[in-house]
Write a protein that holds these residues in place. Structure first.
Motif, PDB file in Angstrom:
ATOM      1  N   TRP A 227       2.819   3.976  -2.438  1.00  0.00           N
ATOM      2  CA  TRP A 227       2.952   4.506  -3.787  1.00  0.00           C
ATOM      3  C   TRP A 227       4.400   4.850  -4.071  1.00  0.00           C
ATOM      4  CZ3 TRP A 227      -0.551   4.427  -7.534  1.00  0.00           C
ATOM      5  CH2 TRP A 227      -1.887   4.214  -7.167  1.00  0.00           C
TER       6      TRP A 227
ATOM      7  N   ALA B 120      -0.269  14.270   1.883  1.00  0.00           N
ATOM      8  CA  ALA B 120      -1.316  15.086   2.500  1.00  0.00           C
ATOM      9  C   ALA B 120      -2.678  14.407   2.412  1.00  0.00           C
ATOM     10  CB  ALA B 120      -1.376  16.456   1.835  1.00  0.00           C
ATOM     11  N   LYS B 121      -2.828  13.489   1.461  1.00  0.00           N
ATOM     12  CA  LYS B 121      -4.081  12.744   1.362  1.00  0.00           C
ATOM     13  C   LYS B 121      -4.128  11.615   2.385  1.00  0.00           C
ATOM     14  CE  LYS B 121      -6.439  14.395  -2.247  1.00  0.00           C
ATOM     15  NZ  LYS B 121      -7.793  14.941  -2.079  1.00  0.00           N
ATOM     16  N   GLY B 122      -3.054  11.454   3.122  1.00  0.00           N
ATOM     17  CA  GLY B 122      -3.014  10.391   4.107  1.00  0.00           C
ATOM     18  C   GLY B 122      -2.551   9.071   3.528  1.00  0.00           C
ATOM     19  N   LEU B 123      -1.816   9.114   2.392  1.00  0.00           N
ATOM     20  CA  LEU B 123      -1.348   7.880   1.754  1.00  0.00           C
ATOM     21  C   LEU B 123       0.150   7.714   1.973  1.00  0.00           C
ATOM     22  CD1 LEU B 123      -3.304   8.425  -1.559  1.00  0.00           C
ATOM     23  CD2 LEU B 123      -3.856   6.756   0.201  1.00  0.00           C
TER      24      LEU B 123
ATOM     25  N   ASP C 249       0.830  -1.198   0.000  1.00  0.00           N
ATOM     26  CA  ASP C 249       0.000   0.000   0.000  1.00  0.00           C
ATOM     27  C   ASP C 249       0.872   1.258   0.000  1.00  0.00           C
ATOM     28  OD1 ASP C 249       0.923  -0.184   2.537  1.00  0.00           O
ATOM     29  OD2 ASP C 249      -1.043  -0.127   3.518  1.00  0.00           O
TER      30      ASP C 249
END
Lengths: 440, 298
Positions: A222, A432-435, A220
């Motif tokens: 990127w 920032a998207k929490g990924l 998970d």
């Protein structure tokens, strides 16, 4: 004393109203899905901007009196269509079906906006579609989109002018640069093309053609790899063309650009298959003067193309009759009659397998001096890097690149700097998207 | 008995105020409160596509620090400040001069000219920008064609010029409106004041400087505040010109940036923080201006 207590009462009332309003605005209720009774008449709503889709919907409606589809035309995705969909999803008022391009499918997934079609049995239809386009909507065990069309790339060029000037159509990017120079000498008003600093989707495709693969995922986490040597080479190539005054830096797909095409001030377009309708519609006076050749190569003898654009039909969360909606989405994108209607509108390269031969695509075009241009695109379609992946912040990634290109055109920094800055900013956006993200 | 009567009497003003208060709360205070609340949210996700689920947690001021550490957003604030610094004086001087000209004794057909100057305000901003856009694009614009025929190559959409092309549209659209506000106040000046001034030997210019301008001061202050707020909220013009100009990005103005974060990239919390920052800026500037002119008066 009365004054004080009145004031307090007023404040309490104000707070009450405020919190009520906040609750009312923040409602995230999901509409329930329903089963259609046999014989029950239902209407599905479909948001799309694809030219020609209205005719296909009319055909469906005449054949399916019980399941009517109401088409609502919306602005193209990046021109406000997606903003509309996202707000509709937030307010629980989303349509049943919508046009969703491949590069934004992960964005919609991140917002939990798409219906998983796997439980509805979409898997049975996997074989009807081109493999890589199917994969654009497949994540994990889920399938979130029915592929519609793609945009294999080639080079549109003004055959008459190239002949007049005695320039051979370029087959490599080095030849393209030489041709650009000779065109400037042949006609002081003519340019080989424009580098549109506000259209980094186009630049992204050119980087992909050069062999870059910007995004990947393992587990998970990127992986973001935008500033690879391949990408930098493409960026430096166009930067040199710009600095030597060999290309314009005006926006593409706009009135000024159409006027340039019409007047022969821009004589090639490295574009996608759906561009034929755009040329025919916006430069009608140049009919019969264009031809299509394969996209120029980085190394002689290679045959690498790229994809630009590509679209699917997806079910938005809240779709009230998912089974019927899926049935329509599959029909729209596989039925030969529907495909011919969509082709006539210029929707792109069909995602349905084997849709090319015998279709409306398989014919000579008068506008392109009688050439069967789609033979070139069929070839290009075979030579696309099919493993390309998109991130959940593609829209922001495009804007990151645009910002750098615009600044460079305005005299600050280089195109290569833009790519490096976009790499940093895109990693930050994902975080920032929490990924989870790892670089390069 | 007297106690209930007194209480009832105390409630009467509230009953009259209620419609205003309710609408003010619902349409003004509540959205602001919601925006402030949203600006402090952080979303946490699990799974590569967030398919593992998302939850909203309190993020404190981190969206504000993210907005202010984004050089593009800070640039956009600087850009609208520069825009306001030029646009506000230009607009107010132009509107005042037009109003005084139409109000002067020697004006011909003032009603017709007033209507003409006001007419652009009736054209919606987006449509006005689309039409001006046609006049700005080379190859399409007759103005640019004529200029290039004279040997002048002008780029009205370039990085150093597009802001002033926008200023042109804004001035065209709003100068007539501001002019009308000032004319309304000019018309309210009693004729005796002019007579007295003329009897005292004032010429037309002295009449303007010593009678008219001091008396229309409230209208000028009002239009200035409106113009300050309007220029800071620059949005529709750059949004519409964006596809035509390579110099306009989604971070061209703070409002455009907030719009983009909210609807294109789904960072509502960041958008809310940017909107609150812009509102604070407009608040400080408008009230700063009002204090400044208030002090000058005393």
């Amino acid at each position: 004393m009365t004054r004080g207590s009145n004031l307090r009462r007023l404040l309490v009332a104000m707070l009450g109203v405020v919190s009520f309003a906040a609750v009312a605005c923040g409602g995230d209720q999901e509409p329930e899905t329903q089963q259609r009774e046999p014989g029950q008449k239902i209407t599905l709503t479909f948001w799309s901007w694809v030219p020609g889709v209205d005719k296909a919907v009319d055909l469906w409606n005449s054949e399916n009196p019980e399941v009517q589809v109401k088409l609502e035309k919306i602005p193209a995705g990046n021109q406000g269509g997606y903003a509309k969909m996202h707000s509709a999803l937030k307010s629980g008022e989303a349509p049943d079906l919508a046009q969703v391009e491949y590069q934004v499918i992960p964005e919609f997934l991140l917002e939990d906006g798409l219906v998983d079609l796997a439980p509805l049995g979409v898997g049975d239809h996997e074989g009807d579609f081109v493999e890589w386009q199917w994969q654009q909507g497949a994540f994990g065990d889920g399938v979130y989109a029915v592929p519609q069309a793609s945009g294999p790339m080639a080079m549109f060029y003004r055959a008459d002018l190239f002949e007049k000037w005695g320039i051979a159509p370029p087959t490599t990017w080095a030849e393209y640069e030489q041709a650009a120079r000779r065109i400037r000498q042949a006609d002081p008003n003519a340019y080989i093309s424009t580098f549109p600093p506000g259209n980094s989707a186009w630049f992204t495709s050119l980087a992909a053609q050069a062999g870059a693969r910007w995004f990947d995922i393992s587990g998970d986490t990127w992986q973001v790899d935008m500033d690879t040597p391949e990408t930098i080479e493409v960026a430096e190539y166009w930067d040199r063309m710009r600095q030597d005054g060999l290309v314009k830096t005006d926006p593409d797909l706009q009135n000024g650009w159409y006027a340039d095409l019409q007047a022969g001030r821009i004589v090639t377009w490295v574009g996608a298959q759906w561009g034929d309708a755009i040329l025919m519609g916006n430069a009608p006076e140049t009919a019969g003067k264009w031809r299509v050749a394969p996209i120029p190569q980085w190394s002689e003898g290679e045959q690498r193309s790229a994809n630009w654009g590509g679209s699917s039909t997806a079910l938005l969360k809240g779709a009230s009759y998912p089974e019927e909606a899926l049935k329509f989405a599959l029909w729209l994108n596989t039925d030969p009659e529907s495909i011919d209607l969509l082709i006539a509108g210029g929707y792109g390269w069909p995602a349905a397998k084997g849709a090319f031969s015998g279709s409306a695509l398989d014919k000579p075009y008068e506008f392109f001096s009688g050439q069967k241009i789609n033979e070139v695109f069929a070839e290009a379609d075979q030579n696309i890097d099919k493993s390309w992946k998109w991130i959940p912040t593609t829209t922001a990634m495009y804007e990151n690149l645009n910002q750098g290109f615009r600044a460079a055109v305005a005299g600050q920094g280089s195109f290569a700097d833009s790519v490096r800055a976009a790499q940093t900013k895109t990693v930050a956006d994902l975080k920032a998207k929490g990924l989870r993200v790892s670089e390069g | 008995m007297p106690a209930t009567a007194r209480r009832r009497k105390a409630l009467v003003p509230w009953a009259f105020l209620a419609p205003f208060c309710v609408l003010f709360l619902l349409l003004f205070i509540a959205p602001i409160g919601y925006a402030v609340y949203q600006s402090m949210i952080r979303v946490e996700r699990t799974g590569p596509m967030g398919l593992g689920g998302a939850r909203e947690v309190f993020g404190g001021l981190e969206n504000y620090s993210r907005a202010l550490s984004d050089p593009a957003f800070v640039d956009s604030l600087g850009r609208v400040l520069l825009f306001a610094a030029v646009q506000v004086p230009l607009m107010i001087v132009l509107a005042t001069v037009l109003a005084l000209l139409l109000d002067s004794a020697s004006a011909r057909w003032p009603a017709m000219f007033r209507a003409m100057f006001f007419l652009p305000y009736g054209v919606p901003g987006v449509i006005a920008t689309i039409i001006w856009g046609f006049l700005y694009v080379p190859g399409v614009s007759p103005i640019l064609d004529a200029l290039s025929w004279l040997g002048l190559e002008v780029d009205l959409l370039g990085p150093s010029t597009v802001l002033w092309s926008i200023a042109n549209i804004v001035t065209w659209a709003f100068a007539g409106y501001n002019m009308l506000v000032i004319i309304a106040q000019l018309k309210a000046i009693p004729g005796e004041l002019y007579e007295a001034a003329i009897v005292d030997g004032a010429g037309p210019l002295r009449l303007v400087w010593h009678v008219k301008l001091p008396l229309v001061r409230p209208a000028i202050v009002l239009t200035t505040v409106f113009t300050i707020i309007g220029t800071l909220q620059l949005f529709a013009e750059p949004l519409v010109l964006k596809p035509l100009s390579t110099a306009i990005s989604f971070t061209y103005s703070p409002n455009l940036s907030a719009f983009n974060e909210a609807f294109n990239t789904n960072n509502q919390a960041l958008a809310a923080a940017e909107a609150v920052l812009l509102a604070l800026g407009a608040f400080v500037l408008s009230f700063g201006f009002l204090r400044l002119v208030g002090r000058g008066r005393r």
